[in-house]
Structures are given as C-alpha cells and as structure tokens.
Design an enzyme around this catalytic site. Structure first.
Site, PDB file in Angstrom:
ATOM      1  N   GLU A   1      -5.882 -53.177 -47.623  1.00 27.07           N
ATOM      2  CA  GLU A   1      -5.898 -54.615 -47.876  1.00 27.07           C
ATOM      3  C   GLU A   1      -6.915 -55.348 -47.014  1.00 27.07           C
ATOM      4  O   GLU A   1      -7.228 -56.494 -47.257  1.00 27.07           O
ATOM      5  CB  GLU A   1      -4.508 -55.219 -47.638  1.00 27.07           C
ATOM      6  CG  GLU A   1      -3.478 -54.816 -48.653  1.00 27.07           C
ATOM      7  CD  GLU A   1      -3.759 -55.392 -50.029  1.00 27.07           C
ATOM      8  OE1 GLU A   1      -4.342 -56.479 -50.120  1.00 27.07           O
ATOM      9  OE2 GLU A   1      -3.391 -54.736 -51.007  1.00 27.07           O
TER      10      GLU A   1
ATOM     11  N   THR B   1      -8.221 -55.302 -42.707  1.00 27.73           N
ATOM     12  CA  THR B   1      -7.568 -55.500 -41.426  1.00 27.73           C
ATOM     13  C   THR B   1      -7.353 -56.986 -41.161  1.00 27.73           C
ATOM     14  O   THR B   1      -7.947 -57.843 -41.804  1.00 27.73           O
ATOM     15  CB  THR B   1      -8.419 -54.915 -40.291  1.00 27.73           C
ATOM     16  OG1 THR B   1      -9.667 -55.623 -40.242  1.00 27.73           O
ATOM     17  CG2 THR B   1      -8.678 -53.437 -40.488  1.00 27.73           C
TER      18      THR B   1
ATOM     19  N   PHE C   1     -19.746 -62.477 -42.313  1.00 26.03           N
ATOM     20  CA  PHE C   1     -20.086 -61.223 -42.975  1.00 26.03           C
ATOM     21  C   PHE C   1     -21.593 -61.113 -43.062  1.00 26.03           C
ATOM     22  O   PHE C   1     -22.284 -62.043 -43.441  1.00 26.03           O
ATOM     23  CB  PHE C   1     -19.483 -61.166 -44.383  1.00 26.03           C
ATOM     24  CG  PHE C   1     -17.978 -61.185 -44.391  1.00 26.03           C
ATOM     25  CD1 PHE C   1     -17.263 -60.049 -44.065  1.00 26.03           C
ATOM     26  CD2 PHE C   1     -17.289 -62.344 -44.713  1.00 26.03           C
ATOM     27  CE1 PHE C   1     -15.882 -60.057 -44.070  1.00 26.03           C
ATOM     28  CE2 PHE C   1     -15.906 -62.359 -44.710  1.00 26.03           C
ATOM     29  CZ  PHE C   1     -15.208 -61.209 -44.388  1.00 26.03           C
TER      30      PHE C   1
END
Length: 109
Positions: A83, A85, A103
């Site tokens: 899913e 962390t 990101f």
C-alpha cells in the site's frame, strides 16, 4: 495489561469507524488519494503497533502460528509495503497540503 487491552480495542474501533466513513466517501464519489492517504498511513502504523502489543501480551506464544499473531504481523508488513509505507503516504498528504511534490521524476523513462 487492562490499559493495553482497552487501547487496542479503542484503536480497532477507531479504524472501523474510519473505514465506514471512507466507504461513504466512495459512495458519494468524493474518494481521492489525498483523502485516503492519511487514513492508510494511520492504519498501517496502528495495525503494526496493535500486532506488536498482541505478540508481546502473549509472551512466547505470540510467535507461534497457533495464535495467528505472527502470521498477521507478516501480513501487515506486506500490506504496508504494498500500500505504500507511511512515509510515502505522508508525502502524498504533504503534496496535497502545500502543493509541492517531494517525488523525484525518474529520467530516461
């Protein structure tokens, strides 16, 4: 010991209530990753803590497969990884809050 059991029950009850609310959001069409990420982050952190406490309360029996706690501990590790962390979920929430992404795009893909 009684406090720990009460705390486990409170955490599980809270998680069930949040799951009910998320299902309502899904039915209403208002289900989005920024709305779900905080819950996923909280769920995996609390589930790991709940299972660690359950294992601890059972002592040496907590690692035996007869009581299923060790199996559930392995399962939650897989779910946490699958899913995303808690750190990844926190990045999703942070991006929604301030508009900046942490990101890094991968070049060459």
């Amino acid at each position: 010991m009684q406090y720990r059991r009460s705390r486990l029950l409170a955490d599980i009850t809270y998680m069930l209530c949040m799951q009910h609310r998320l299902s309502q959001l899904l039915d209403e069409g208002d289900y989005s990753m920024p709305r779900v990420a905080p819950t996923k982050m909280h769920y995996t952190e609390r589930a790991r803590a709940i299972l660690a406490d359950a294992r601890d309360m059972l002592g040496g029996n907590g690692i035996l497969l007869d009581h299923h706690v060790a199996r559930h501990l392995c399962d939650i590790e897989a779910i946490d990884t699958y899913e995303g962390t808690a750190t990844v979920q926190a990045l999703i929430v942070g991006r929604d809050i301030n508009g900046y992404t942490a990101f890094v795009p991968v070049s060459g893909h």
